[in-house]
Design a protein around this motif. Sequence first.
Motif, PDB file in Angstrom:
ATOM      1  N   GLN A 252      -8.008 -10.763  -1.133  1.00 37.36           N
ATOM      2  CA  GLN A 252      -7.339 -11.560  -0.047  1.00 37.36           C
ATOM      3  C   GLN A 252      -7.734 -10.546   1.101  1.00 37.36           C
ATOM      4  O   GLN A 252      -7.772  -9.061   1.954  1.00 37.36           O
ATOM      5  N   ARG A 253      -7.773 -11.107   2.302  1.00 33.98           N
ATOM      6  CA  ARG A 253      -8.181 -11.074   3.779  1.00 33.98           C
ATOM      7  C   ARG A 253      -6.760 -10.574   4.143  1.00 33.98           C
ATOM      8  O   ARG A 253      -5.615 -12.311   4.568  1.00 33.98           O
ATOM      9  N   ASP A 254      -6.285 -10.005   5.374  1.00 35.90           N
ATOM     10  CA  ASP A 254      -5.355  -9.847   6.602  1.00 35.90           C
ATOM     11  C   ASP A 254      -6.096 -11.104   7.144  1.00 35.90           C
ATOM     12  O   ASP A 254      -6.828 -11.675   7.216  1.00 35.90           O
TER      13      ASP A 254
ATOM     14  N   HIS B 193      -3.979  -3.065  -4.288  1.00 35.58           N
ATOM     15  CA  HIS B 193      -2.784  -2.081  -4.113  1.00 35.58           C
ATOM     16  C   HIS B 193      -1.838  -2.392  -5.062  1.00 35.58           C
ATOM     17  O   HIS B 193      -0.835  -3.843  -5.684  1.00 35.58           O
TER      18      HIS B 193
ATOM     19  N   ASN C 247       4.627 -10.815   4.438  1.00 35.70           N
ATOM     20  CA  ASN C 247       4.234 -10.373   5.217  1.00 35.70           C
ATOM     21  C   ASN C 247       4.463  -8.813   4.792  1.00 35.70           C
ATOM     22  O   ASN C 247       5.440  -8.408   4.080  1.00 35.70           O
ATOM     23  N   PRO C 248       3.306  -7.867   5.352  1.00 37.54           N
ATOM     24  CA  PRO C 248       2.848  -6.655   4.971  1.00 37.54           C
ATOM     25  C   PRO C 248       4.339  -6.458   4.726  1.00 37.54           C
ATOM     26  O   PRO C 248       5.055  -4.764   4.253  1.00 37.54           O
TER      27      PRO C 248
ATOM     28  N   TYR D  53     -10.635  -7.698   4.505  1.00 40.92           N
ATOM     29  CA  TYR D  53      -9.774  -7.391   2.788  1.00 40.92           C
ATOM     30  C   TYR D  53      -8.783  -5.946   2.695  1.00 40.92           C
ATOM     31  O   TYR D  53      -9.066  -5.577   2.926  1.00 40.92           O
ATOM     32  N   ILE D  54      -7.778  -6.741   2.304  1.00 44.67           N
ATOM     33  CA  ILE D  54      -6.617  -5.759   1.618  1.00 44.67           C
ATOM     34  C   ILE D  54      -6.853  -4.609   1.044  1.00 44.67           C
ATOM     35  O   ILE D  54      -7.753  -5.693  -0.711  1.00 44.67           O
TER      36      ILE D  54
ATOM     37  N   ASN E 228      -1.075  -6.382  -4.418  1.00 41.31           N
ATOM     38  CA  ASN E 228      -2.510  -6.887  -3.718  1.00 41.31           C
ATOM     39  C   ASN E 228      -4.266  -6.761  -4.571  1.00 41.31           C
ATOM     40  O   ASN E 228      -3.809  -6.028  -5.164  1.00 41.31           O
TER      41      ASN E 228
ATOM     42  N   THR F 254      -6.617  -9.593  10.540  1.00 40.68           N
ATOM     43  CA  THR F 254      -7.853  -8.665  11.347  1.00 40.68           C
ATOM     44  C   THR F 254      -9.055  -9.599  10.605  1.00 40.68           C
ATOM     45  O   THR F 254     -10.196  -9.585  10.606  1.00 40.68           O
TER      46      THR F 254
END
Length: 228
Positions: A155-157, A167, A115-116, A163-164, A151, A160
């Motif tokens: 990719q999607r969160d 990075h 997870n972030p 899109y992330i 990242n 929400t």
Amino acid sequence: MKDVIFGDRPIADDRVVALEAPSRATDPAVVPVVIRLSDDAQIDRLTLIVDENPAPVAATFTLGQGTGIRSIETRLRVNAYSNVRAVAETADGSLHESVVYVKASGGCAAPAARNPAEAAATLGEMRLRRLVEAANGQTQEAQLMIRHPNNSGLQRDQITHLYIPAHFVSDLEIRLDDRPFLSMSGGISISEDPNFRFRYDGPEGVFKVIASDTEGQTFARVFSPGEG
């Protein structure tokens, strides 16, 4: 795709470089690849390409002179059924390739394993494991692991569904006993938590590692023998 990258330069399909990868990937976000190098060729640069990925050049490696690197392993995202290529450039400027067709899909958009918050807390942490020493003391094997989400921007969160932003580790420099050993210019196709394993002829030595990412952050660490 190789024509776009190398133009009309001839590329030989011979034994200077050999690529190993699974024909069908178990996890398209973490596809293991091994690049083996000929003992007889002076290879200066390696380009790792996934033809059907949104950004096909996964990484370009530059090898330090006299390092005796025999193999490089890493893990890739593969977004669609694709040829994966390792293209070696030797000291005389000639190009040599090895190709494996990999069946995988969705690797660049696959959700992150961590997870972030966890990824942010450990961002840039490094470990180096020394794995093998031949009986003659001349052949070594080491594995460098870097904590980073890498990242892809595709990719999607999971909450929400936005899109992330991309990075990822864009540059890596490894020095052995203060001499250039291996450097990399990387892209979105290198998997989360980049992992590089290399086998080389030479001293166990002191490794200095400097990694930079696309947000301008730099991470550095020195590994003495016996330290990981």
